[in-house]
Design an enzyme around this catalytic site. Structure first.
Site, PDB file in Angstrom:
ATOM      1  N   CYS A  29      71.166  30.315  44.428  1.00 17.34           N
ATOM      2  CA  CYS A  29      71.553  30.256  43.481  1.00 17.34           C
ATOM      3  C   CYS A  29      72.744  29.574  42.640  1.00 17.34           C
ATOM      4  O   CYS A  29      73.768  30.136  42.174  1.00 17.34           O
ATOM      5  CB  CYS A  29      71.209  32.217  42.891  1.00 17.34           C
ATOM      6  N   ASP A  75      76.490  36.409  62.748  1.00 19.79           N
ATOM      7  CA  ASP A  75      76.778  35.654  61.728  1.00 19.79           C
ATOM      8  C   ASP A  75      75.230  34.970  63.000  1.00 19.79           C
ATOM      9  O   ASP A  75      75.512  34.359  64.283  1.00 19.79           O
ATOM     10  CB  ASP A  75      77.683  34.493  62.803  1.00 19.79           C
ATOM     11  N   GLY A 101      68.895  42.141  50.928  1.00 18.33           N
ATOM     12  CA  GLY A 101      67.528  42.357  51.478  1.00 18.33           C
ATOM     13  C   GLY A 101      65.959  42.407  50.897  1.00 18.33           C
ATOM     14  O   GLY A 101      65.188  42.440  51.307  1.00 18.33           O
ATOM     15  N   ASN A 102      66.831  41.686  48.636  1.00 13.11           N
ATOM     16  CA  ASN A 102      65.132  42.287  48.693  1.00 13.11           C
ATOM     17  C   ASN A 102      64.493  41.281  48.880  1.00 13.11           C
ATOM     18  O   ASN A 102      63.191  41.099  49.078  1.00 13.11           O
ATOM     19  CB  ASN A 102      66.050  41.575  47.303  1.00 13.11           C
ATOM     20  N   LYS A 103      64.251  39.902  49.217  1.00 10.38           N
ATOM     21  CA  LYS A 103      63.693  39.006  49.936  1.00 10.38           C
ATOM     22  C   LYS A 103      63.366  38.825  51.381  1.00 10.38           C
ATOM     23  O   LYS A 103      62.388  38.790  51.508  1.00 10.38           O
ATOM     24  CB  LYS A 103      64.408  37.350  50.186  1.00 10.38           C
ATOM     25  N   CYS A 127      70.324  35.333  56.131  1.00 18.56           N
ATOM     26  CA  CYS A 127      71.940  35.646  55.013  1.00 18.56           C
ATOM     27  C   CYS A 127      70.690  36.287  54.366  1.00 18.56           C
ATOM     28  O   CYS A 127      70.530  35.966  53.296  1.00 18.56           O
ATOM     29  CB  CYS A 127      71.917  34.623  54.460  1.00 18.56           C
TER      30      CYS A 127
HETATM   31  C1  LIG Z   1      72.701  34.572  48.295  1.00 23.57           C
HETATM   32  S1  LIG Z   1      73.372  36.050  49.430  1.00 23.57           S
HETATM   33  C2  LIG Z   1      71.611  36.891  50.236  1.00 23.57           C
HETATM   34  C3  LIG Z   1      71.022  37.186  49.317  1.00 23.57           C
HETATM   35  C4  LIG Z   1      70.131  38.145  50.001  1.00 23.57           C
HETATM   36  N1  LIG Z   1      69.018  36.770  50.883  1.00 23.57           N
HETATM   37  C5  LIG Z   1      68.630  38.798  49.600  1.00 23.57           C
HETATM   38  O1  LIG Z   1      67.553  38.078  48.514  1.00 23.57           O
HETATM   39  O2  LIG Z   1      69.393  39.737  49.307  1.00 23.57           O
HETATM   40  C6  LIG Z   1      74.131  35.273  51.120  1.00 23.57           C
HETATM   41  C7  LIG Z   1      74.222  36.324  52.478  1.00 23.57           C
HETATM   42  O3  LIG Z   1      74.575  35.667  53.554  1.00 23.57           O
HETATM   43  C8  LIG Z   1      75.261  36.425  53.831  1.00 23.57           C
HETATM   44  N2  LIG Z   1      75.944  35.492  54.802  1.00 23.57           N
HETATM   45  C9  LIG Z   1      76.995  34.563  54.740  1.00 23.57           C
HETATM   46  N3  LIG Z   1      77.584  33.731  56.172  1.00 23.57           N
HETATM   47  C10 LIG Z   1      76.653  33.930  56.611  1.00 23.57           C
HETATM   48  C11 LIG Z   1      76.259  33.453  58.048  1.00 23.57           C
HETATM   49  N4  LIG Z   1      77.169  32.876  58.773  1.00 23.57           N
HETATM   50  N5  LIG Z   1      75.677  34.638  58.979  1.00 23.57           N
HETATM   51  C12 LIG Z   1      74.483  35.573  58.388  1.00 23.57           C
HETATM   52  N6  LIG Z   1      74.748  36.415  57.018  1.00 23.57           N
HETATM   53  C13 LIG Z   1      75.939  34.874  56.632  1.00 23.57           C
HETATM   54  C14 LIG Z   1      76.250  36.902  52.966  1.00 23.57           C
HETATM   55  O4  LIG Z   1      77.624  38.010  53.595  1.00 23.57           O
HETATM   56  C15 LIG Z   1      75.181  36.845  52.004  1.00 23.57           C
HETATM   57  O5  LIG Z   1      74.790  38.638  52.060  1.00 23.57           O
END
Ligand SMILES: C[S@@+](CC[C@H](N)C(=O)[O-])C[C@H]1O[C@@H](n2cnc3c(N)ncnc32)[C@H](O)[C@@H]1O
Length: 490
Positions: A383, A311, A264-266, A260
């Site tokens: 978080c 997804d 994209g920071n991680k 997820c």
């Molecule tokens: C907490 S954020 C991720 C932050 C990211 N890891 C970062 O450090 O920048 C959660 C992300 O999960 C994505 N997301 C939600 N459901 C998902 C799924 N079923 N498959 C892939 N991504 C999903 C959301 O769109 C969101 O961008």
């Protein structure tokens, strides 16, 4: 409901000194005295916790006509008792305020480092000296009788320093330190303690004590226009959010999934750790966040990352493309209740249903990630402050997988551990403004126990109902085919 009104009347009578508990209950005229006695005694047992919850959720300010005694009884039954057994206006009131009250309760438990409601009552857990209150992150409150108030958080956002991750794909720590020194900043060396980070002021900065590529500036420092930031040489990323990639332990050449990933920071941190060698498969469902991520990754000089708008639950673990994936970073959508930049008034309302839905998604997605056959190590992070999204998710999924995966102690020297929701939960770590000077965060590190151990100890219902050819022992149903767009980062 008559029970609640009768209980509130008994509480009011006690406050006015009109008699003892027993006599007031017996003289109340309410037919079920045992039931009334039990409810009032339990409400009294939780009185101080209830007062703090009411304050924190500003319930009496929002419901001007609600008497405090009635509010206490209702909140007791809602959160600690049987759940409200009534309809009409009390039920509507509960619906309006439940999420806020539950969030307050979750925060209180985090601050007290307890997992059970009863532990909030235990004398040894009572946090009652100014030092302990401050350590736990709660501020003096002019409005509370003792001068300190459990429900008023300290100004957390201003406590959290500005963290700067040096992007080692483009530069190195020494060069960035020199650059800042030339810009008039004063470098104070490597921090020796978290306390030292609090002392930063003006144009001072330190090297972080835990993470080797992290610089720490005073919280008010704004570097968004700084050339190093606009050119992708530094990334403005909270310290807690740097933990997942750091703890994943992937090395250059590894194949890694960021499940997820956006914005994209991680992922960019992972790419830096991999030195752009190996392969990152990054997924996200949100096209806008993917677009932002593309910009960010390009600016950060990330190559070797296949970014897909897909997804993650539909990504087939048996696809030969992923046969060498040994590491997965899973940072799924969560309630965000640990994000300190949101003031109390700005917090998005979180209903019990939403929390359950998030936890359900998190369990599914973690289960799915564990199905990748070559997976060795996975980091799960949120978080969120809620145990439902953190320890409970990890516990439930580990139980399903039996002895195939285990929790490893994440960052043993990290001061703030997982809440004691299950035996071994202290292997997880938590972060908070008060204790680690970061956003509220949770990390669990899972490792495969032995080669080929892919069978969960018990199958979830979906897998039992829909056994898959050749995959009968794995959890989860067949992923549905959905449209996907893929973009290759250059
Ligand atoms: C907490 S954020 C991720 C932050 C990211 N890891 C970062 O450090 O920048 C959660 C992300 O999960 C994505 N997301 C939600 N459901 C998902 C799924 N079923 N498959 C892939 N991504 C999903 C959301 O769109 C969101 O961008």
């Amino acid at each position: 409901m008559a029970l609640y009104s009768a209980a509130a009347a008994v509480l009011a009578g006690l406050e006015r000194g009109e008699g003892g508990l027993k006599s007031l209950v017996y003289n109340s005229g309410f037919p079920h005295v045992r039931q009334l006695y039990a409810l009032v005694s339990e409400t009294l047992r939780y009185a101080s916790v209830l007062e703090k919850l009411l304050d924190g959720a500003a319930l009496l300010q929002a419901e001007k006509k609600l008497a405090p005694q009635l509010a206490k009884v209702l909140v007791y039954d809602l959160l600690f008792g049987q759940g409200l057994k009534c309809g009409g206006r009390w039920k509507a009131l509960a619906r309006r305020h439940r999420a806020r009250l539950e969030a307050e309760l979750a925060r209180m438990k985090v601050r007290h480092k307890v997992s059970r409601n009863e532990d909030l009552l235990a004398p040894e857990k009572a946090v009652n000296t100014a030092g302990e209150w401050a350590r736990a992150g709660w501020a003096p409150c002019a409005g509370s009788s003792g001068g300190l108030c459990l429900t008023c958080p300290a100004p957390a956002a201003s406590q959290v320093p500005r963290y700067v991750r040096v992007n080692t794909l483009k530069t190195c720590v020494d060069d960035v330190i020199d650059f800042f020194k030339r810009q008039g900043y004063a470098y104070l060396g490597k921090a020796a303690s978290v306390e030292e980070l609090k002392t930063l002021s003006g144009k001072e900065f330190l090297l972080d004590l835990h993470l080797p590529e992290l610089l720490v500036f005073p919280s008010q420092t704004d570097l968004h226009d700084n050339l190093l930031y606009t050119s992708g040489h530094i990334i403005l990323q909270d310290k807690a959010s740097c933990l997942p990639a750091f703890l994943l332990g992937a090395v250059a050449g590894s194949h890694v999934i960021d499940a997820c990933a956006a914005p994209g920071n991680k992922t960019s941190h992972l790419a830096a750790i991999l030195k752009n060698k190996g392969q990152i498969f990054a997924f996200d469902v949100d096209p806008k966040r993917i677009a932002t991520m593309n910009t960010l990754l390009t600016r950060a000089g990330v190559t070797g990352c296949q970014l897909a708008q897909q997804d993650f639950l539909t990504v087939d673990p048996r696809d030969p493309k992923y046969s060498s994936v040994t590491h997965i970073l899973l940072d799924p959508s969560c309630s965000g209740s640990g994000m300190v930049t949101r003031g109390p008034g700005e917090e998005a309302p979180l209903s019990a249903e939403r929390l359950q839905a998030l936890a359900g998604f998190q369990r599914r997605v973690l289960n799915h990630a564990l199905r990748f056959p070559a997976l060795q190590r996975l980091v799960y992070s949120t978080c969120s402050l809620h145990q439902e999204e953190n320890e409970h998710v990890v516990q439930a999924v580990l139980q399903e997988w039996g002895s195939a995966f285990r929790l490893v102690t994440a960052f043993p020297s990290w001061p703030c551990r997982g809440l004691a929701a299950f035996s071994g939960a202290e292997s997880c770590l938590r972060a908070s403004p008060a204790e680690t000077l970061t956003h509220g965060f949770f990390v669990a590190v899972l490792e495969r126990c032995k080669e080929g151990a892919a069978a969960p100890s018990s199958l979830p219902a979906a897998a039992k109902e829909n056994p898959q050819p050749g995959e009968g022992t794995e959890p989860g149903a067949t992923p549905k085919k959905r449209k996907k767009k893929k973009q290759k980062m250059k």
